[in-house]
Design an enzyme around this catalytic site. Structure first.
Site, PDB file in Angstrom:
ATOM      1  N   GLU A   1      -4.588   2.954   7.246  1.00 33.90           N
ATOM      2  CA  GLU A   1      -4.332   2.846   5.808  1.00 33.90           C
ATOM      3  C   GLU A   1      -5.032   4.007   5.093  1.00 33.90           C
ATOM      4  O   GLU A   1      -4.575   4.499   4.079  1.00 33.90           O
ATOM      5  CB  GLU A   1      -4.878   1.505   5.286  1.00 33.90           C
ATOM      6  CG  GLU A   1      -4.713   1.329   3.785  1.00 33.90           C
ATOM      7  CD  GLU A   1      -5.194  -0.035   3.289  1.00 33.90           C
ATOM      8  OE1 GLU A   1      -4.877  -1.056   3.923  1.00 33.90           O
ATOM      9  OE2 GLU A   1      -5.890  -0.064   2.258  1.00 33.90           O
TER      10      GLU A   1
ATOM     11  N   SER B   1     -10.527  -1.201   4.232  1.00 33.89           N
ATOM     12  CA  SER B   1      -9.757  -1.440   5.459  1.00 33.89           C
ATOM     13  C   SER B   1      -9.243  -0.122   6.018  1.00 33.89           C
ATOM     14  O   SER B   1      -8.629   0.664   5.301  1.00 33.89           O
ATOM     15  CB  SER B   1      -8.569  -2.358   5.158  1.00 33.89           C
ATOM     16  OG  SER B   1      -9.046  -3.639   4.819  1.00 33.89           O
TER      17      SER B   1
ATOM     18  N   ARG C   1       0.832  -1.221   0.000  1.00 36.44           N
ATOM     19  CA  ARG C   1       0.000   0.000   0.000  1.00 36.44           C
ATOM     20  C   ARG C   1       0.866   1.270   0.000  1.00 36.44           C
ATOM     21  O   ARG C   1       0.556   2.249   0.680  1.00 36.44           O
ATOM     22  CB  ARG C   1      -0.960   0.025   1.199  1.00 36.44           C
ATOM     23  CG  ARG C   1      -1.849  -1.163   1.302  1.00 36.44           C
ATOM     24  CD  ARG C   1      -2.872  -1.267   0.152  1.00 36.44           C
ATOM     25  NE  ARG C   1      -3.539  -2.536   0.245  1.00 36.44           N
ATOM     26  CZ  ARG C   1      -3.137  -3.642  -0.429  1.00 36.44           C
ATOM     27  NH1 ARG C   1      -2.112  -3.594  -1.277  1.00 36.44           N
ATOM     28  NH2 ARG C   1      -3.781  -4.779  -0.284  1.00 36.44           N
TER      29      ARG C   1
HETATM   30  P1  FAD Z   1      -8.740   8.335  -3.033  1.00 40.76           P
HETATM   31  O1  FAD Z   1      -9.354   7.691  -1.852  1.00 40.76           O
HETATM   32  O2  FAD Z   1      -9.505   9.420  -3.680  1.00 40.76           O
HETATM   33  O3  FAD Z   1      -7.283   8.836  -2.656  1.00 40.76           O
HETATM   34  C1  FAD Z   1      -6.377   7.984  -1.984  1.00 40.76           C
HETATM   35  C2  FAD Z   1      -4.962   8.563  -2.141  1.00 40.76           C
HETATM   36  O4  FAD Z   1      -4.593   8.489  -3.513  1.00 40.76           O
HETATM   37  C3  FAD Z   1      -4.917  10.037  -1.748  1.00 40.76           C
HETATM   38  O5  FAD Z   1      -3.697  10.314  -1.093  1.00 40.76           O
HETATM   39  C4  FAD Z   1      -4.979  10.753  -3.086  1.00 40.76           C
HETATM   40  O6  FAD Z   1      -4.328  12.002  -3.043  1.00 40.76           O
HETATM   41  C5  FAD Z   1      -4.243   9.777  -3.994  1.00 40.76           C
HETATM   42  N1  FAD Z   1      -4.688   9.876  -5.404  1.00 40.76           N
HETATM   43  C6  FAD Z   1      -5.945   9.744  -5.885  1.00 40.76           C
HETATM   44  N2  FAD Z   1      -5.945   9.910  -7.225  1.00 40.76           N
HETATM   45  C7  FAD Z   1      -4.666  10.163  -7.597  1.00 40.76           C
HETATM   46  C8  FAD Z   1      -4.013  10.440  -8.836  1.00 40.76           C
HETATM   47  N3  FAD Z   1      -4.687  10.512 -10.008  1.00 40.76           N
HETATM   48  N4  FAD Z   1      -2.677  10.643  -8.823  1.00 40.76           N
HETATM   49  C9  FAD Z   1      -1.979  10.585  -7.668  1.00 40.76           C
HETATM   50  N5  FAD Z   1      -2.531  10.346  -6.476  1.00 40.76           N
HETATM   51  C10 FAD Z   1      -3.864  10.130  -6.429  1.00 40.76           C
HETATM   52  N6  FAD Z   1      -7.971  -1.056  -1.297  1.00 40.76           N
HETATM   53  C11 FAD Z   1      -7.134  -2.089  -1.585  1.00 40.76           C
HETATM   54  O7  FAD Z   1      -5.939  -1.868  -1.821  1.00 40.76           O
HETATM   55  N7  FAD Z   1      -7.610  -3.376  -1.629  1.00 40.76           N
HETATM   56  C12 FAD Z   1      -8.913  -3.673  -1.413  1.00 40.76           C
HETATM   57  O8  FAD Z   1      -9.290  -4.833  -1.485  1.00 40.76           O
HETATM   58  C13 FAD Z   1      -9.810  -2.601  -1.126  1.00 40.76           C
HETATM   59  N8  FAD Z   1     -11.119  -2.845  -0.896  1.00 40.76           N
HETATM   60  C14 FAD Z   1     -11.953  -1.811  -0.664  1.00 40.76           C
HETATM   61  C15 FAD Z   1     -13.334  -2.068  -0.470  1.00 40.76           C
HETATM   62  C16 FAD Z   1     -14.217  -1.037  -0.247  1.00 40.76           C
HETATM   63  C17 FAD Z   1     -15.687  -1.340  -0.043  1.00 40.76           C
HETATM   64  C18 FAD Z   1     -13.756   0.304  -0.214  1.00 40.76           C
HETATM   65  C19 FAD Z   1     -14.709   1.447  -0.009  1.00 40.76           C
HETATM   66  C20 FAD Z   1     -12.402   0.581  -0.388  1.00 40.76           C
HETATM   67  C21 FAD Z   1     -11.488  -0.467  -0.614  1.00 40.76           C
HETATM   68  N9  FAD Z   1     -10.130  -0.229  -0.796  1.00 40.76           N
HETATM   69  C22 FAD Z   1      -9.281  -1.274  -1.076  1.00 40.76           C
HETATM   70  C23 FAD Z   1      -9.572   1.144  -0.641  1.00 40.76           C
HETATM   71  C24 FAD Z   1      -9.570   1.992  -1.928  1.00 40.76           C
HETATM   72  O9  FAD Z   1     -10.593   1.566  -2.815  1.00 40.76           O
HETATM   73  C25 FAD Z   1      -8.221   1.942  -2.645  1.00 40.76           C
HETATM   74  O10 FAD Z   1      -7.183   2.408  -1.808  1.00 40.76           O
HETATM   75  C26 FAD Z   1      -8.230   2.774  -3.925  1.00 40.76           C
HETATM   76  O11 FAD Z   1      -7.100   2.466  -4.695  1.00 40.76           O
HETATM   77  C27 FAD Z   1      -8.257   4.287  -3.681  1.00 40.76           C
HETATM   78  O12 FAD Z   1      -8.528   4.930  -4.919  1.00 40.76           O
HETATM   79  P2  FAD Z   1      -9.311   6.324  -4.984  1.00 40.76           P
HETATM   80  O13 FAD Z   1      -9.308   6.759  -6.398  1.00 40.76           O
HETATM   81  O14 FAD Z   1     -10.640   6.213  -4.344  1.00 40.76           O
HETATM   82  O15 FAD Z   1      -8.344   7.233  -4.127  1.00 40.76           O
END
Ligand code: FAD
Length: 301
Positions: free
Chosen positions: A294, A224, A174
């Site tokens: 996380e 998580s 992560r």
């Molecule tokens: P955000 O939450 O919007 O941002 C997270 C971070 O990424 C922030 O620091 C942001 O600044 C940065 N970021 C966002 N977009 C960019 C970009 N274009 N360039 C650079 N930085 C950026 N995660 C897992 O790893 N495994 C799982 O199995 C998992 N299961 C999940 C299940 C559920 C129901 C939920 C709600 C979440 C889960 N997650 C899981 C967490 C999440 O979905 C991941 O971490 C996902 O990759 C975050 O993406 P996001 O676009 O929503 O980022």
């Protein structure tokens, strides 16, 4: 100086929403207002925007689909950038796919599966953007982004566009280099393999089914909350501390998955933060282990 938000409206930087409630943009459905939420739809708009913010020293942060983020109740001062429009594409060439940073990671995995490409099955239940997945080195079911990542185009905080190869990303659990070096993933290229479409579909259905059985997907959450400590699982530790179902205000430790905190309706960011701190304190007192979040806690406190 002219108010920076009015400067923005004079430029072609995409859609601008002032005082936008970020609860509308996070999967927790929690979060106060951003001074400005800006949604650039092209690389040019994004670069122009970053250059303006850099020039005027306006603080900014990027967000994807808000699925790993706790935004404070007071919200975020400065600009929040979310990629949209033309930055949500996916382009398949043989077994290589290049996707915009704003593309849904789930949709990308479905598109790959339909083409009989294997490698993205793990992404089927990760509800974020491609940019967020690269930033987080998102993973599940024994795989993660680092296994398929080839390269990314990244806009630095000066507006300059650079290309990062896999060896530049220092991927770990992560974690990626982007935690230390500010930049926005505009597009990422992943190397997949040709596979058997029915087997890929079956693996994705199996992963999805497991999630449905073990995760509280019917309630707003952010996946998580804590990183797994080395050799253990945060969920196991929280369950062992009898915290399943324990709540603060509208925030509750899920009875289905102890490492998920759900918003039962009216949770505030403060409710979630208090609950996070209480969980950390109890696990440390009883088991001597420091749980690290996380999820990213952002915004004014
Ligand atoms: P955000 O939450 O919007 O941002 C997270 C971070 O990424 C922030 O620091 C942001 O600044 C940065 N970021 C966002 N977009 C960019 C970009 N274009 N360039 C650079 N930085 C950026 N995660 C897992 O790893 N495994 C799982 O199995 C998992 N299961 C999940 C299940 C559920 C129901 C939920 C709600 C979440 C889960 N997650 C899981 C967490 C999440 O979905 C991941 O971490 C996902 O990759 C975050 O993406 P996001 O676009 O929503 O980022």
């Amino acid at each position: 100086m002219q108010q920076w938000t009015s400067l923005l409206s004079e430029l072609n930087v995409g859609a601008i929403y002032l005082d936008e409630a970020l609860a509308r943009h996070t999967t927790w459905k929690i979060g106060g207002p951003a001074d400005a939420l800006i949604i650039p739809e092209t690389r040019e708009q994004l670069q122009e925007l970053i250059k303006l913010l850099h020039q005027h020293e306006i603080p900014w942060m990027q967000m994807g689909r808000g699925s790993n983020m706790l935004v404070s109740d007071k919200g975020i001062r400065g600009a929040v950038i979310k990629l949209g429009g033309d930055l949500e594409y996916a382009d398949f060439q043989e077994d290589v796919v290049t996707a915009g940073g704003g593309c849904s990671f789930v949709k990308l995995s479905i598109m790959a599966g339909k083409r009989g490409l294997t490698g993205l099955e793990f992404a089927a239940g990760i509800p974020g953007s491609v940019g967020g997945a690269v930033y987080m080195n998102a993973g599940a079911h024994g795989s993660d982004v680092s296994r398929i990542f080839k390269s990314a185009e990244i806009v630095l905080n000066t507006g300059e566009m650079v290309s990062y190869a896999a060896e530049d990303m220092t991927f770990a659990y992560r974690h990626s280099i982007l935690h230390e070096r500010k930049g926005i993933v505009v597009e990422a290229t992943f190397e997949l393999n040709h596979g058997v479409r029915t087997e890929i579909a079956a693996a994705m259905a199996c992963n999805k089914d497991r999630r449905r059985r073990t995760q509280p997907l019917q309630l707003p959450c952010a996946g998580s909350v804590f990183r797994n400590p080395p050799g253990d699982h945060a969920a196991r530790l929280i369950e062992a501390a009898n915290l399943k179902g324990y709540g603060v205000g509208g925030a509750e430790v899920s009875v289905q998955h102890a490492n998920f905190i759900v918003n039962t309706g009216q949770a505030t960011a403060e409710d979630v933060l208090t609950l996070i701190h209480e969980i950390q304190a109890k696990i440390f007192a009883e088991q001597g282990i420091s749980l690290e979040p996380e999820v990213f806690v952002v915004g004014e406190r």
